[in-house]
Design an enzyme around this catalytic site. Structure first.
Site, PDB file in Angstrom:
ATOM      1  N   THR A 245      73.125 -17.688  13.855  1.00  0.00           N
ATOM      2  CA  THR A 245      73.937 -18.871  14.119  1.00  0.00           C
ATOM      3  C   THR A 245      73.121 -20.040  14.637  1.00  0.00           C
ATOM      4  O   THR A 245      73.451 -21.194  14.418  1.00  0.00           O
ATOM      5  CB  THR A 245      75.028 -18.514  15.149  1.00  0.00           C
ATOM      6  OG1 THR A 245      75.740 -17.397  14.659  1.00  0.00           O
ATOM      7  CG2 THR A 245      75.988 -19.658  15.344  1.00  0.00           C
TER       8      THR A 245
ATOM      9  N   THR B 164      72.809 -13.290  17.144  1.00  0.00           N
ATOM     10  CA  THR B 164      73.078 -12.581  18.399  1.00  0.00           C
ATOM     11  C   THR B 164      73.604 -11.156  18.190  1.00  0.00           C
ATOM     12  O   THR B 164      73.443 -10.313  19.068  1.00  0.00           O
ATOM     13  CB  THR B 164      74.107 -13.356  19.252  1.00  0.00           C
ATOM     14  OG1 THR B 164      75.293 -13.567  18.484  1.00  0.00           O
ATOM     15  CG2 THR B 164      73.537 -14.689  19.700  1.00  0.00           C
ATOM     16  N   ASP B 165      74.209 -10.874  17.035  1.00  0.00           N
ATOM     17  CA  ASP B 165      74.832  -9.564  16.825  1.00  0.00           C
ATOM     18  C   ASP B 165      73.899  -8.411  17.151  1.00  0.00           C
ATOM     19  O   ASP B 165      74.271  -7.469  17.831  1.00  0.00           O
ATOM     20  CB  ASP B 165      75.285  -9.420  15.359  1.00  0.00           C
ATOM     21  CG  ASP B 165      76.738  -9.826  15.167  1.00  0.00           C
ATOM     22  OD1 ASP B 165      77.148 -10.797  15.816  1.00  0.00           O
ATOM     23  OD2 ASP B 165      77.445  -9.173  14.368  1.00  0.00           O
TER      24      ASP B 165
ATOM     25  N   LYS C 122      74.652  -7.362  24.288  1.00  0.00           N
ATOM     26  CA  LYS C 122      75.689  -8.351  24.013  1.00  0.00           C
ATOM     27  C   LYS C 122      77.008  -7.746  24.474  1.00  0.00           C
ATOM     28  O   LYS C 122      77.483  -6.779  23.892  1.00  0.00           O
ATOM     29  CB  LYS C 122      75.725  -8.687  22.515  1.00  0.00           C
ATOM     30  CG  LYS C 122      76.701  -9.808  22.173  1.00  0.00           C
ATOM     31  CD  LYS C 122      76.616 -10.227  20.702  1.00  0.00           C
ATOM     32  CE  LYS C 122      77.567 -11.391  20.436  1.00  0.00           C
ATOM     33  NZ  LYS C 122      77.506 -11.848  19.037  1.00  0.00           N
TER      34      LYS C 122
END
EC number: 6.3.5.-
Lengths: 445, 445
Positions: free
Chosen positions: B103, B179-180, B258
């Site tokens: 992203t 970020t996943d 996360k």
């Protein structure tokens, strides 16, 4: 009576005619400790276990004790027989305590030194006479297993016992349960028991009851307080809120998770606020969330589960071989994925999932972040997975989605009906509105 | 230049001779907004995107704008050519920015409306001229994939690029990453790159860079600050610390997760404190933990992974069929269990695990609680699992244990050697001492 206090400790007690349950005072150095003598399961024969006023148990070595005084004889015994008297007079209980095992009712196994479930709920009540001041309780040992050995057929038995307890006129039910899988059982009960007449309160302990620093007394006390005073008809988990024993929190059963392996305050509400807090000393329940399911007229029981469901924790590098084996060579009927972020797996698996959903296997998506909601419309991968028939499951915890799927699979055969139930908010397992304060974090400002 | 501003918006800009990168002021009602005009990828042709002084991007509808003023021409362009000048003069970069996608470097896909990785790091640098004030940076687009599609062969490529960047004289490396699966990649790099010459800083964004409220600018700025000023030679994750953009936190790569699907402050250190905080406005790094690995002379690269490892998330009712299939019918070499509580599964599986470890399959235990440590000596079930050859993995996160196992399996064949590496603290993945403040929770006192 003193059979648990051997050798030197035993002799001292015998000479003073002190029995378990007596209120005593011990002087050791500058310290005066007053409390009720508890049975000791410690291997160390030179230790007394005393229950203090604040609910804590402490172990005191007999070395250097300068004085032991008997203050009051056998107060719990007296109350116990009083309680039995009440029972004999035919008075019905208000709160049923169903014991399933776990640390809250465990003791140390002598051979191995490990902790094993053993004490009956009755024994706990014996050492917690305060419980009878809150409500007339009746205890039942349903089974005595460590909660890691819990399985769907036990969920059914617990659900049946709860139904029976309400049918017999109890207004609340407390379930003593190991903490390992307590949240799974809470979900199973929430889907199996509807239009509840009163609160169903699961409670456990992170330290076994014979140990100094056990939290079982306080937890059980606050669970009975919740079962007595709660205005809701929901399945909840009642556990310690902090590490200093000031209060307990009541979590919605389908929105709670054990988030720490050993802390007393291990349980946290995830994607939801706790329903209430319990000031156990004041025996008071303070509601934190006003949107709860109210008590209904008659509890309905519909407890069946089909465990042909698998929980897949997605990770990069997941070998196709593992997933294909599960999806094609087993009797699987449903898959819950704990995906990454907003609900993803590698796009490499899209076609495999498409084939599976075409074959009638339900595939639901949750997030391994645990906090937050899945949203499969934001990224390309999410859209591909949606197109392959994967169902997004909002903010449901992976574990809750799995238990729900086991329940749904036992009730529906048709994939569309399964899907429709899975995305319906049956008992509060989906929280449509998240607020900023739902995510715990530290401040390093 | 204004090709992204179509129709009405385009006409307005053309008439005023305003280009992307210009500092402009817009008057709308009582509001005066001053900022740099950004390229817009919005489908809505009637929206300007402006980068404010505080690092935020906002979208402004052209409706009811009463005035648009050009303040300064093209400041980023000027700085960009200045930077190119520096490059041409042969000055070497200090910080290498390696872009892998995600992203932080993404834009909206016109066909579907979903977000796709696309912008190059250079484009980001173009709109973040402040970066060049911190350090001489050089950007490289290694690949452009969404991080859910990350896999071990990409980890290897990233590790090789980092090694090359240090060999070329850079003192720090920033990796732009989705970020996943950022935490998985951080672990993979931590095990593959040792005796690091400088910090390796992974950074991502929870909102894509063309969106109003994107955090990519701030995150990239603070990642470069970390890469420039950090005293450590460790792989870290640099992400937002709160939802109000005051500072960022630097987490140890093998101790981060996360924890929220969508919040800007989604990343949390688990079982460890963050290493540092970054005051991005002041371009200052404040160390929070003094026990870090210091910079070494020469970075060593040893990146290989064997993904014949499976992560099993244990749950009550787990069908034996699934587990047996994986353990006996696949090419599996190792299993990481995310067990319940202190590290348990149902004792029903003990004999299956015994057989597997006898067959040379490594089985390691972590806790699905995530926070806290496993301790398999407390309960009977834990002892039975230990006896069956299951290896307790301390306070390692399940995901970290899995990535470590993939790395270890690629280096050792012998089960005892695998076991010995798995319980060794190679790069800080085990925290031997937990303090009370490591567990985040709410207060309802």
């Amino acid at each position: 009576m003193q059979e648990n206090y051997k050798a030197k400790a035993y002799d001292i007690l015998k000479n003073l005619n002190i029995e378990e349950g007596d209120l005593i005072e011990i002087k050791k150095g500058d310290l005066r400790i007053r409390g009720i003598l508890l049975p000791s399961y410690s291997k160390d024969e030179r230790i007394f276990v005393i229950k203090l006023d604040n609910g804590y148990n402490i172990g005191i070595s007999i070395d250097n004790i300068s004085e032991i005084k008997l203050i009051t004889k056998n107060s719990s015994k007296a109350q116990e027989s009083e309680r039995k008297e009440v029972s004999r007079n035919g008075a019905k209980s208000e709160i049923k305590i169903i014991s399933t095992g776990g640390t809250i009712v465990s003791k140390v196994e002598y051979e191995t030194g490990a902790v094993r479930p053993a004490l009956t709920t009755e024994e706990i009540v014996q050492f917690l006479p305060e419980i009878n001041e809150i409500a007339k309780v009746d205890a039942e040992v349903l089974f005595s297993i460590l909660s890691e050995n819990m399985k769907p057929e036990y969920w059914v038995k617990i659900a049946e016992s709860v139904k029976k307890a309400f049918d017999e006129g109890n207004t609340g039910v407390v379930i003593a349960h190991g903490t390992d899988t307590m949240a799974y059982t809470a979900s199973a009960l929430a889907f199996s028991l509807r239009s509840l007449q009163g609160p169903v309160v699961l409670v456990g302990s992170q330290r076994s009851s014979d140990r100094p620093s056990s939290d079982s007394a306080i937890n059980l006390l606050s669970a009975v307080t919740t079962a007595k005073y709660a205005p809701f008809g929901e399945v909840v988990v009642n556990m310690h809120a902090d590490s200093s024993d000031t209060y307990a929190l009541v979590h919605r059963g389908v929105k709670v998770r054990k988030m720490h392996s050993s802390r007393r305050d291990a349980f946290q509400s995830v994607n939801d606020k706790p329903l209430a807090k319990v000031l156990w000393k004041e025996r008071k329940l303070v509601m934190l969330d006003k949107s709860y399911m109210s008590k209904k007229g008659e509890t309905t029981l519909d407890a069946k589960f089909d465990n042909r469901a698998f929980l897949l924790y997605y990770y990069p590098g997941l070998d196709r071989d593992f997933l294909e084996h599960i999806l094609t060579n087993t009797k699987i009927r449903g898959l819950i994925i704990a995906g990454t972020g907003l609900g993803h797996t590698s796009s490499d698996y899209v076609e495999l999932f498409r084939k599976a959903t075409k074959d009638g296997i339900f595939i639901g998506m949750t997030t391994q972040c645990l906090f937050g909601r899945v949203n499969m419309n934001v990224y390309t991968t999410g859209r591909q997975l949606l197109d392959a028939g994967v169902t997004p499951l909002e903010d449901m915890l992976p574990e809750v989605a799995l238990v729900k799927l086991m329940w749904v699979l036992a009730h529906e055969q048709d994939l569309e009906k399964i899907r429709s139930l899975m995305i319906s908010n049956l008992v509060g397992e989906i929280n449509p509105r998240h607020t900023l304060d739902l995510f715990p974090r530290w401040s390093y400002e």
